[in-house]
Design a protein around this motif. Structure first.
Motif, PDB file in Angstrom:
ATOM      1  N   UNK A 256      25.011  41.108 -31.183  1.00 60.13           N
ATOM      2  CA  UNK A 256      23.939  39.884 -30.257  1.00 60.13           C
ATOM      3  C   UNK A 256      23.519  38.582 -30.626  1.00 60.13           C
ATOM      4  N   UNK A 257      23.386  37.273 -29.970  1.00 58.06           N
ATOM      5  CA  UNK A 257      23.806  35.961 -30.374  1.00 58.06           C
ATOM      6  C   UNK A 257      22.536  36.325 -30.910  1.00 58.06           C
ATOM      7  N   UNK A 258      21.838  35.270 -32.120  1.00 62.43           N
ATOM      8  CA  UNK A 258      20.375  34.787 -32.785  1.00 62.43           C
ATOM      9  C   UNK A 258      20.815  33.169 -33.044  1.00 62.43           C
ATOM     10  N   UNK A 259      19.476  32.758 -32.568  1.00 59.55           N
ATOM     11  CA  UNK A 259      19.638  31.295 -33.346  1.00 59.55           C
ATOM     12  C   UNK A 259      17.875  31.585 -33.517  1.00 59.55           C
ATOM     13  N   UNK A 260      17.512  30.610 -34.894  1.00 61.69           N
ATOM     14  CA  UNK A 260      16.650  30.717 -35.351  1.00 61.69           C
ATOM     15  C   UNK A 260      16.609  29.228 -36.202  1.00 61.69           C
ATOM     16  N   UNK A 261      15.650  28.247 -35.239  1.00 60.19           N
ATOM     17  CA  UNK A 261      14.960  27.112 -35.582  1.00 60.19           C
ATOM     18  C   UNK A 261      14.279  27.061 -36.399  1.00 60.19           C
ATOM     19  N   UNK A 262      14.270  25.927 -37.643  1.00 60.90           N
ATOM     20  CA  UNK A 262      13.044  25.781 -38.693  1.00 60.90           C
ATOM     21  C   UNK A 262      13.075  24.042 -38.861  1.00 60.90           C
ATOM     22  N   UNK A 263      12.271  23.884 -39.216  1.00 60.78           N
ATOM     23  CA  UNK A 263      12.526  22.556 -39.550  1.00 60.78           C
ATOM     24  C   UNK A 263      11.129  21.616 -39.665  1.00 60.78           C
ATOM     25  N   UNK A 264      10.552  22.197 -38.260  1.00 60.72           N
ATOM     26  CA  UNK A 264      10.094  20.830 -37.462  1.00 60.72           C
ATOM     27  C   UNK A 264       8.768  21.066 -37.938  1.00 60.72           C
ATOM     28  N   UNK A 265       7.670  19.793 -37.266  1.00 60.27           N
ATOM     29  CA  UNK A 265       6.600  19.779 -38.041  1.00 60.27           C
ATOM     30  C   UNK A 265       5.985  18.695 -37.243  1.00 60.27           C
ATOM     31  N   UNK A 266       4.993  17.847 -38.212  1.00 62.62           N
ATOM     32  CA  UNK A 266       3.993  16.424 -37.748  1.00 62.62           C
ATOM     33  C   UNK A 266       5.028  15.678 -38.487  1.00 62.62           C
ATOM     34  N   UNK A 267       5.478  14.281 -38.269  1.00 65.72           N
ATOM     35  CA  UNK A 267       6.097  13.513 -39.254  1.00 65.72           C
ATOM     36  C   UNK A 267       5.281  11.886 -38.550  1.00 65.72           C
ATOM     37  N   UNK A 268       5.448  10.897 -39.290  1.00 63.28           N
ATOM     38  CA  UNK A 268       4.520   9.208 -39.048  1.00 63.28           C
ATOM     39  C   UNK A 268       5.431   8.816 -38.179  1.00 63.28           C
ATOM     40  N   UNK A 269       5.576   8.525 -36.967  1.00 60.38           N
ATOM     41  CA  UNK A 269       6.422   7.018 -36.495  1.00 60.38           C
ATOM     42  C   UNK A 269       6.819   6.551 -38.067  1.00 60.38           C
ATOM     43  N   UNK A 270       8.442   6.374 -37.588  1.00 55.53           N
ATOM     44  CA  UNK A 270       9.449   5.699 -38.727  1.00 55.53           C
ATOM     45  C   UNK A 270       9.936   6.808 -40.044  1.00 55.53           C
ATOM     46  N   UNK A 271       9.375   8.230 -39.345  1.00 58.61           N
ATOM     47  CA  UNK A 271       9.266   8.619 -40.332  1.00 58.61           C
ATOM     48  C   UNK A 271      11.238   9.660 -40.387  1.00 58.61           C
ATOM     49  N   UNK A 272      11.760  10.771 -41.117  1.00 62.54           N
ATOM     50  CA  UNK A 272      11.995  11.582 -41.125  1.00 62.54           C
ATOM     51  C   UNK A 272      12.566  13.722 -40.863  1.00 62.54           C
ATOM     52  N   UNK A 273      13.010  14.365 -40.303  1.00 58.49           N
ATOM     53  CA  UNK A 273      12.435  15.217 -40.311  1.00 58.49           C
ATOM     54  C   UNK A 273      14.159  15.633 -40.488  1.00 58.49           C
ATOM     55  N   UNK A 274      14.191  17.532 -40.935  1.00 60.37           N
ATOM     56  CA  UNK A 274      16.088  17.872 -40.552  1.00 60.37           C
ATOM     57  C   UNK A 274      15.302  19.112 -40.113  1.00 60.37           C
ATOM     58  N   UNK A 275      15.931  19.134 -39.078  1.00 58.27           N
ATOM     59  CA  UNK A 275      15.876  20.199 -38.201  1.00 58.27           C
ATOM     60  C   UNK A 275      17.060  21.743 -38.490  1.00 58.27           C
ATOM     61  N   UNK A 276      17.058  23.150 -38.691  1.00 53.61           N
ATOM     62  CA  UNK A 276      17.932  23.545 -38.978  1.00 53.61           C
ATOM     63  C   UNK A 276      18.429  25.088 -37.900  1.00 53.61           C
ATOM     64  N   UNK A 277      19.365  25.572 -37.899  1.00 50.98           N
ATOM     65  CA  UNK A 277      19.440  26.391 -36.244  1.00 50.98           C
ATOM     66  C   UNK A 277      20.770  27.389 -37.077  1.00 50.98           C
ATOM     67  N   UNK A 278      20.236  28.788 -37.955  1.00 48.02           N
ATOM     68  CA  UNK A 278      20.827  29.662 -37.998  1.00 48.02           C
ATOM     69  C   UNK A 278      21.083  30.034 -37.388  1.00 48.02           C
ATOM     70  N   UNK A 279      22.941  31.007 -37.339  1.00 45.12           N
ATOM     71  CA  UNK A 279      23.445  31.402 -36.411  1.00 45.12           C
ATOM     72  C   UNK A 279      23.477  32.586 -36.717  1.00 45.12           C
ATOM     73  N   UNK A 280      23.753  33.516 -35.808  1.00 44.96           N
ATOM     74  CA  UNK A 280      24.661  35.563 -35.957  1.00 44.96           C
ATOM     75  C   UNK A 280      25.317  35.272 -34.285  1.00 44.96           C
ATOM     76  N   UNK A 281      25.842  36.592 -34.890  1.00 47.13           N
ATOM     77  CA  UNK A 281      26.227  37.452 -33.733  1.00 47.13           C
ATOM     78  C   UNK A 281      27.797  37.066 -33.445  1.00 47.13           C
TER      79      UNK A 281
END
Length: 115
Positions: free
Chosen positions: A1-26
């Motif tokens: 069974x395929x699973x995709x789990x995202x993480x890393x979102x949140x509140x960030x100020x304009x001009x800032x940075x963020x890294x999202x991750x997606x862990x996959x399995x299956x």
């Protein structure tokens, strides 16, 4: 069974940075393309970036994020990333990981760009 789990979102100020991750399995992650989509309130879900499978990992981006977002993958960790820099309020959306080969979606992670 395929699973995709995202993480890393949140509140960030304009001009800032963020890294999202997606862990996959299956499934055999390294062989297949992976994509990031986003959906802002009241708008349709749109494709943000794609990275191909196999050696090389070619990338493509929607025009709105070119030069600011970078999609990458770590096949050993079965994880795909979306590095976001110089973010803008219009980047506010729920970001989803998608495996086209399996037509599988993650649950999404909220990104809010606001001062």
């Amino acid at each position: 069974q395929v699973h995709l789990v995202e993480s890393g979102g949140g509140l960030v100020q304009p001009g800032g940075s963020l890294r999202l991750s997606c862990a996959a399995s299956g499934f055999t992650f390294s062989l297949y393309a992976m994509s990031w989509y986003r959906q802002a309130p009241g708008k349709e879900r749109e494709l943000v970036a794609t990275i191909t499978g196999g050696p090389g990992g070619s990338t493509s981006y929607v025009d709105a994020v070119k030069g600011r977002f970078t999609i990458s993958r770590d096949n050993a960790k079965k994880t795909v990333y979306l590095q976001m820099i110089s973010v803008k309020p219009e980047d506010t959306a729920v970001y989803y990981c998608y495996a086209p080969s399996r037509a599988a979606w993650g649950q999404g992670t909220q990104v809010t760009v606001s001062s």
